[in-house]
Design a protein around this motif. Sequence first.
Motif, PDB file in Angstrom:
ATOM      1  N   VAL A  84       0.860  -1.194   0.000  1.00 48.43           N
ATOM      2  CA  VAL A  84       0.000   0.000   0.000  1.00 48.43           C
ATOM      3  C   VAL A  84       0.891   1.237   0.000  1.00 48.43           C
ATOM      4  O   VAL A  84       1.725   1.419   0.880  1.00 48.43           O
ATOM      5  N   VAL A  85       0.715   2.048  -1.024  1.00 52.12           N
ATOM      6  CA  VAL A  85       1.470   3.302  -1.094  1.00 52.12           C
ATOM      7  C   VAL A  85       0.550   4.431  -0.641  1.00 52.12           C
ATOM      8  O   VAL A  85      -0.510   4.648  -1.214  1.00 52.12           O
ATOM      9  N   LYS A  86       0.974   5.127   0.414  1.00 52.00           N
ATOM     10  CA  LYS A  86       0.142   6.204   0.939  1.00 52.00           C
ATOM     11  C   LYS A  86       0.613   7.530   0.368  1.00 52.00           C
ATOM     12  O   LYS A  86       1.787   7.883   0.465  1.00 52.00           O
ATOM     13  N   LEU A  87      -0.311   8.225  -0.257  1.00 47.44           N
ATOM     14  CA  LEU A  87      -0.005   9.565  -0.736  1.00 47.44           C
ATOM     15  C   LEU A  87      -0.815  10.568   0.065  1.00 47.44           C
ATOM     16  O   LEU A  87      -2.033  10.440   0.167  1.00 47.44           O
ATOM     17  N   GLY A  88      -0.129  11.544   0.629  1.00 51.02           N
ATOM     18  CA  GLY A  88      -0.842  12.585   1.366  1.00 51.02           C
ATOM     19  C   GLY A  88      -1.271  13.685   0.412  1.00 51.02           C
ATOM     20  O   GLY A  88      -0.573  14.008  -0.530  1.00 51.02           O
ATOM     21  N   HIS A  89      -2.442  14.248   0.664  1.00 52.43           N
ATOM     22  CA  HIS A  89      -2.898  15.400  -0.118  1.00 52.43           C
ATOM     23  C   HIS A  89      -3.450  16.444   0.837  1.00 52.43           C
ATOM     24  O   HIS A  89      -4.268  16.139   1.698  1.00 52.43           O
ATOM     25  N   VAL A  90      -2.963  17.671   0.719  1.00 51.28           N
ATOM     26  CA  VAL A  90      -3.370  18.721   1.652  1.00 51.28           C
ATOM     27  C   VAL A  90      -3.909  19.922   0.894  1.00 51.28           C
ATOM     28  O   VAL A  90      -3.303  20.376  -0.076  1.00 51.28           O
ATOM     29  N   ALA A 125       1.186  18.622   8.217  1.00 50.03           N
ATOM     30  CA  ALA A 125       2.389  18.064   7.588  1.00 50.03           C
ATOM     31  C   ALA A 125       3.069  17.085   8.544  1.00 50.03           C
ATOM     32  O   ALA A 125       3.485  15.996   8.142  1.00 50.03           O
ATOM     33  N   GLN A 126       3.147  17.476   9.798  1.00 47.33           N
ATOM     34  CA  GLN A 126       3.775  16.584  10.781  1.00 47.33           C
ATOM     35  C   GLN A 126       2.978  15.292  10.889  1.00 47.33           C
ATOM     36  O   GLN A 126       3.535  14.206  11.009  1.00 47.33           O
ATOM     37  N   LYS A 127       1.645  15.431  10.826  1.00 45.24           N
ATOM     38  CA  LYS A 127       0.790  14.247  10.913  1.00 45.24           C
ATOM     39  C   LYS A 127       1.095  13.302   9.763  1.00 45.24           C
ATOM     40  O   LYS A 127       1.201  12.093   9.943  1.00 45.24           O
ATOM     41  N   LEU A 128       1.263  13.859   8.558  1.00 45.46           N
ATOM     42  CA  LEU A 128       1.541  13.021   7.404  1.00 45.46           C
ATOM     43  C   LEU A 128       2.924  12.381   7.510  1.00 45.46           C
ATOM     44  O   LEU A 128       3.124  11.217   7.158  1.00 45.46           O
ATOM     45  N   GLU A 179       2.854  -2.497 -10.960  1.00 43.71           N
ATOM     46  CA  GLU A 179       3.735  -3.423 -10.261  1.00 43.71           C
ATOM     47  C   GLU A 179       5.068  -2.727 -10.082  1.00 43.71           C
ATOM     48  O   GLU A 179       5.694  -2.310 -11.052  1.00 43.71           O
ATOM     49  N   ILE A 180       5.466  -2.596  -8.848  1.00 44.46           N
ATOM     50  CA  ILE A 180       6.739  -1.909  -8.572  1.00 44.46           C
ATOM     51  C   ILE A 180       7.549  -2.762  -7.617  1.00 44.46           C
ATOM     52  O   ILE A 180       7.053  -3.196  -6.580  1.00 44.46           O
ATOM     53  N   GLY A 181       8.810  -2.978  -7.984  1.00 44.19           N
ATOM     54  CA  GLY A 181       9.694  -3.736  -7.094  1.00 44.19           C
ATOM     55  C   GLY A 181       9.163  -5.130  -6.838  1.00 44.19           C
ATOM     56  O   GLY A 181       9.327  -5.679  -5.756  1.00 44.19           O
ATOM     57  N   GLY A 182       8.513  -5.685  -7.831  1.00 40.65           N
ATOM     58  CA  GLY A 182       8.060  -7.069  -7.694  1.00 40.65           C
ATOM     59  C   GLY A 182       6.812  -7.218  -6.839  1.00 40.65           C
ATOM     60  O   GLY A 182       6.451  -8.318  -6.446  1.00 40.65           O
ATOM     61  N   ALA A 183       6.145  -6.118  -6.556  1.00 38.74           N
ATOM     62  CA  ALA A 183       4.927  -6.252  -5.754  1.00 38.74           C
ATOM     63  C   ALA A 183       3.812  -5.448  -6.393  1.00 38.74           C
ATOM     64  O   ALA A 183       4.044  -4.445  -7.049  1.00 38.74           O
ATOM     65  N   LYS A 184       2.585  -5.941  -6.196  1.00 42.69           N
ATOM     66  CA  LYS A 184       1.432  -5.179  -6.710  1.00 42.69           C
ATOM     67  C   LYS A 184       1.213  -3.968  -5.822  1.00 42.69           C
ATOM     68  O   LYS A 184       1.233  -4.077  -4.603  1.00 42.69           O
ATOM     69  N   VAL A 185       0.977  -2.854  -6.462  1.00 44.37           N
ATOM     70  CA  VAL A 185       0.892  -1.610  -5.693  1.00 44.37           C
ATOM     71  C   VAL A 185      -0.536  -1.112  -5.632  1.00 44.37           C
ATOM     72  O   VAL A 185      -1.237  -1.056  -6.639  1.00 44.37           O
ATOM     73  N   LYS A 186      -0.965  -0.758  -4.420  1.00 40.48           N
ATOM     74  CA  LYS A 186      -2.289  -0.137  -4.271  1.00 40.48           C
ATOM     75  C   LYS A 186      -2.073   1.247  -3.671  1.00 40.48           C
ATOM     76  O   LYS A 186      -1.446   1.390  -2.622  1.00 40.48           O
ATOM     77  N   PHE A 187      -2.597   2.265  -4.353  1.00 42.64           N
ATOM     78  CA  PHE A 187      -2.420   3.630  -3.871  1.00 42.64           C
ATOM     79  C   PHE A 187      -3.555   4.004  -2.940  1.00 42.64           C
ATOM     80  O   PHE A 187      -4.712   3.704  -3.183  1.00 42.64           O
ATOM     81  N   GLU A 188      -3.182   4.692  -1.872  1.00 45.08           N
ATOM     82  CA  GLU A 188      -4.194   5.166  -0.932  1.00 45.08           C
ATOM     83  C   GLU A 188      -3.991   6.654  -0.709  1.00 45.08           C
ATOM     84  O   GLU A 188      -2.875   7.105  -0.454  1.00 45.08           O
ATOM     85  N   LEU A 189      -5.059   7.407  -0.805  1.00 47.34           N
ATOM     86  CA  LEU A 189      -4.956   8.859  -0.660  1.00 47.34           C
ATOM     87  C   LEU A 189      -5.368   9.267   0.745  1.00 47.34           C
ATOM     88  O   LEU A 189      -6.439   8.918   1.214  1.00 47.34           O
ATOM     89  N   ILE A 190      -4.484   9.989   1.428  1.00 43.64           N
ATOM     90  CA  ILE A 190      -4.835  10.528   2.745  1.00 43.64           C
ATOM     91  C   ILE A 190      -5.041  12.021   2.577  1.00 43.64           C
ATOM     92  O   ILE A 190      -4.089  12.763   2.323  1.00 43.64           O
ATOM     93  N   ASN A 191      -6.276  12.451   2.726  1.00 39.05           N
ATOM     94  CA  ASN A 191      -6.612  13.849   2.468  1.00 39.05           C
ATOM     95  C   ASN A 191      -6.683  14.644   3.763  1.00 39.05           C
ATOM     96  O   ASN A 191      -7.307  14.208   4.713  1.00 39.05           O
ATOM     97  N   GLU A 192      -6.000  15.781   3.822  1.00 34.87           N
ATOM     98  CA  GLU A 192      -5.997  16.585   5.049  1.00 34.87           C
ATOM     99  C   GLU A 192      -6.398  18.030   4.766  1.00 34.87           C
ATOM    100  O   GLU A 192      -6.191  18.534   3.664  1.00 34.87           O
ATOM    101  N   LEU A 201      -2.131  23.454  -1.279  1.00 39.49           N
ATOM    102  CA  LEU A 201      -2.753  24.243  -2.330  1.00 39.49           C
ATOM    103  C   LEU A 201      -2.184  25.656  -2.336  1.00 39.49           C
ATOM    104  O   LEU A 201      -1.789  26.161  -3.379  1.00 39.49           O
ATOM    105  N   ASN A 202      -2.191  26.292  -1.142  1.00 40.88           N
ATOM    106  CA  ASN A 202      -1.740  27.688  -1.074  1.00 40.88           C
ATOM    107  C   ASN A 202      -0.240  27.781  -0.893  1.00 40.88           C
ATOM    108  O   ASN A 202       0.352  26.985  -0.193  1.00 40.88           O
ATOM    109  N   SER A 203       0.346  28.808  -1.508  1.00 38.32           N
ATOM    110  CA  SER A 203       1.770  29.041  -1.297  1.00 38.32           C
ATOM    111  C   SER A 203       2.057  29.271   0.174  1.00 38.32           C
ATOM    112  O   SER A 203       3.071  28.806   0.695  1.00 38.32           O
ATOM    113  N   GLY A 204       1.147  29.986   0.854  1.00 35.78           N
ATOM    114  CA  GLY A 204       1.389  30.351   2.241  1.00 35.78           C
ATOM    115  C   GLY A 204       1.514  29.162   3.170  1.00 35.78           C
ATOM    116  O   GLY A 204       2.127  29.257   4.229  1.00 35.78           O
ATOM    117  N   THR A 205       0.894  28.016   2.795  1.00 34.40           N
ATOM    118  CA  THR A 205       1.025  26.834   3.646  1.00 34.40           C
ATOM    119  C   THR A 205       2.055  25.865   3.099  1.00 34.40           C
ATOM    120  O   THR A 205       2.671  25.111   3.847  1.00 34.40           O
TER     121      THR A 205
END
Lengths: 353, 471, 307
Positions: free
Chosen positions: B42-48, B105-108, B79-92, B120-124
């Motif tokens: 499981v590949v976790k991708l954070g999105h903020v 960010a620290q949480k992620l 398939e990456i590195g010999g394993a099936k990959v499942k992407f999971e999106l963590i939205n914050e 999204l914003n430059s300020g963050t």
Amino acid sequence: MKNSRFFRSTVGIGLMAGALIALPFVAALGGQAWVRILDFAILYVFLALGLNIVVGLAGLLDLGYIAFYAVGAYTWALLASPHFGLHWPIWAILPIGAGLACFAGVLLGSPTLKLRGDYLAIVTLGFGEIVRIFLNNLNAPINVTNGPQGITLIDPVSFGAFKFSGVTQILGVSVSGPQKYYFLLIALAMLVIVINLRLQNSRIGRAWQAIREDEVAAKAIGINTRNLKLLAFAMGASFGGIAGGIFSAMQGFVSPESFSLIESIMILAMVVLGGMGHIPGVILGAVLLTVLPEVLRYGVGPLQMALFGKMLVDPESLRMLVFGLALVLVMRFKPAGLWPSPERQRELAEAKQ
Amino acid sequence: MQAKRSVVALSVAAAFALSACGQKEEPKPVAASAPAAKPEVVVKLGHVAPMTGPQAHLGKDNENGAVLAVEELNARGMEIGGAKVKFELINEDDQADPKQGSIVAQKLVDAKVNGVIGHLNSGTTIPASKLYADAGIPQISGSATNPKYTQQGFATAFRVMANDVQQGKSLGEFAVKQGVKTVAIVDDRTAYGQGLADEFKKAAEASGLKVVATEYTNDKATDFKAILTKIKSTKAELVFFGGMDAQGGPMAKQMKELGIKAKFLGGDGICTPEFMKLGGPATEGQFCSLPGMPLEKLAKGPEFKERFTKKFGAEIQLYAPYVYDAVMVMADSMKRADSVDPAKFLPAVGKTKYDGVTAMIEFDALGDLKGGAISIYQYKGGKLEYVETLGGSSIESAKADIKADVKEAVADVKDAAKAVAGAATAVGKEAVGDVKDAAKAAAAAGKDAVKAGAAAVKDAADATKAAVEKK
Amino acid sequence: MDIFLQQIINGLVQGSIYALVALGYTMVYGIMGLINFAHGEVVMIGTLVTITVAGSLLKAGMPVALAGLAGLIAAVLVCMALGWALERVAYRPLRNAPRLTPLITAIGMSIVLQNLAMMIWGRNYLTFPSLLPKVDFELAGANFTAIQIIIVLVSAATMGGLLLLVYRTKLGMAMRATAQNPAVASLMGVNINRVIAAAFVIGSALGAVAGVMVGTYYEIAHYQMGFMLGLKAFTAAVLGGIGNLAGAMLGGILLGIIEALGAGYIGDLTGGFLGSHYQDIFAFVVLIVVLMFKPSGLFGEKTGDRA
């Protein structure tokens, strides 16, 4: 009286000390984010204690307290970052920050000496906004604060070669940046609490309480209300200044958005909710109100899944809604705060009859 | 009393411990034990992004882009590195507040995500980038345009669209092209608005425009009549606004109410359907800019639009295609490095050469998009109409256009020569020789001329490309 | 000087809206000594309710004037109910509580209302349906619209109605008596609970009208619009002398004009050092200066020490 005996006994102190030392490591089990939340909780304890002097002891309703936090934070940022190229050490910056905050407190206090209650509130609110807007706009003609972009790459706290950011090994235990800051903050908090306790039970503290209860009578018995009010503002502000400096170092970044009106209101809520004028209550209020939104952030989503099997409501909106409800409910059922001082409790009990 | 207090204190500690325990049960990457079945990772991708507050509609749009990308990746099955990959999106949700952004960010980072899309914003984005850099987690933003983000020099910071230096410059050039001499600048005092307005001011003044007024507002305001009245008195011909649609729309409307005839120009912040909705008929004829080329003109654009609207039943607000590309670039880098470990696939991100929906994505040394183009649009008849593209990858399309035109010209000349020769035979055979010679000479001269012209154009195109790449 | 008239007009319209909202604050404060922080949110809900009701009626084909009126009435009714509920549920139990407790409750209710609005109406900006004709006028170089005139007139009429209520009716007399001294008033046969409820309800109704005005003027609404508006209106109420109705009206209008003139002229006044980025603090600075000379606001009476 019974409780203070318990707390003052060696066993009590030993237990509390043990719990405090273990806490950051327990929290780290859930991730460094929780240690950071602990750090912020202690910072807000500083702020709540500072505001407690102004609102709780002296009875001056201050809605712009965050301005002193901002002064402290920007002092650190300007004196320890690439912005001006200065990198002064902590023992130089913190006193300067506290001093500047004191000065700001006196500045705020002076025009308000003749004002009553809610007029004072709006003026202090205005002052908080004025400071924030100046910080947001002092980037031309001379770039002092770098405007809305804020100041980045701020130096962390360091004692010589020992830096507070990054991980170090102490006695074989791996201690992370936030955990190191935790211990620094706890040490400073002890100092602040002791100062507050001494103040509260001193002549000055009693004079403040006299002003709070009945200003005219206080003047009549010879208290110099003008000087004491200014002193209250100044002392309260100094704690905010110190907290601001550490905040700046911890986060490595400051921008005017962190010092908005809603922050001032939150700190006031911490003081009132905890138990105005009562130091343990104020500490409780600060910790609770800092930790609650974060617990809700982590918890609301999974809770909904567990109860209903799906997301009924957006976790983000539900989080703040529950927080607001918590404020209302606590005030409804414990109007003097969660942990009011013994005198207040007696007053309440009498009023109920 | 004593018991109650201890209870309170203990319950606070208990709440802490419980939450900490709760954290332990977060899903960890699962490595299957059975050797026969392909292991699944499981590949976790954070999105903020801000999911609450005035920009929540843009935050949702970004989230949609990311969700679409993740779903398509999972449907495709990688398939990456010999394993099936499942992407999971963590939205914050960072509420567009830098402090919240750092906390999230620290949480992620704690959740050990493999990559972060956002913020999204430059300020963050700027303060959060330090946390990700310290943890070595690659971060690709699809919407933060402030140049400082990549100028900090973090190896983990990337963005998939042009930054405000390029945007401000292009807008300044466009303003000059509009034939105006005086311009008024309004900025909303956020990291984004102020950055963009400053770049525009630099570019405008460099091009000889006179800035007759600089006014300010904030990102929560609704009333601009006071500053607009001041601008009206300066008789500026163009009003530039550095800020978002929530302010830009009402501002355009109030300009009209005050009888201000100046043109209105803004950056990507006002290039959204919200701007049109909030500004009403006053937005007709106003200009804005967007990084990259319009979706309709891009090879994969219209099809992406269709997939998006089909899945979410909503229009694309602004950055969804860029966020989509950012996710794809992240996955593509993992595939090329054949690893989902951030330490291993981070170098691959820098070497990306991915043909995305929005552009051919390549990063320069700082992490900015190479050849970032800016397109200008105009609101016409309730829709955004494409006007032109300045800078960047438009060079490629321009080159292609030039080649085609040259080919056509040569063909025309050939035909003309043939026709002349044909006419000559009809006149008379004696003249034929002369005419043939003349025609040949004409054709040769024509060819030379066309060749010279094509060569000149090629030189110009190369020079521009070099100039753009130098930035 | 050529933009002076325009700025005055801008300020007058904005100020009328502030005045309407400020009245809500000042009425509650005068009777209860409480700063009702949630009042701004009540205004916001008024605007959003109007959008929903008028919007759907317009879609169903009702003529504009009727739909608009229905929207206004709906908003007033909902806000009145909301105000009554606020008083009954949140503030009445705290009548004898320490002074700051109801303040925190108000803040909590403000947060609750904001998030409820976000859940009901979503987080996007909403457009207000076009209810009034868009006619432009020009006078001596200043542009203004029919809507602006209507806003000023409606505000004036509403405020006049309120003054009539407070100074010419029995309820009004009861309110004034309660504001002066609740204990004695109840001895004279005034039902304190009803009077306080009435103050909240009437204040909320005024807020609803203000909300509709705001929606008509700016044609957008958002669940967070109440906070800033409430804050400015509260400032206006204090400027005029909190607890004093005429003070709130004057304070509101003054504040609007000061803000407009400040934003327009602050650059000239300070020789370019300060620009319109400081416009928000202009109002506060003026407030501080006024309070230094008149510590109870422009019309405030010297009240006894409220401990």
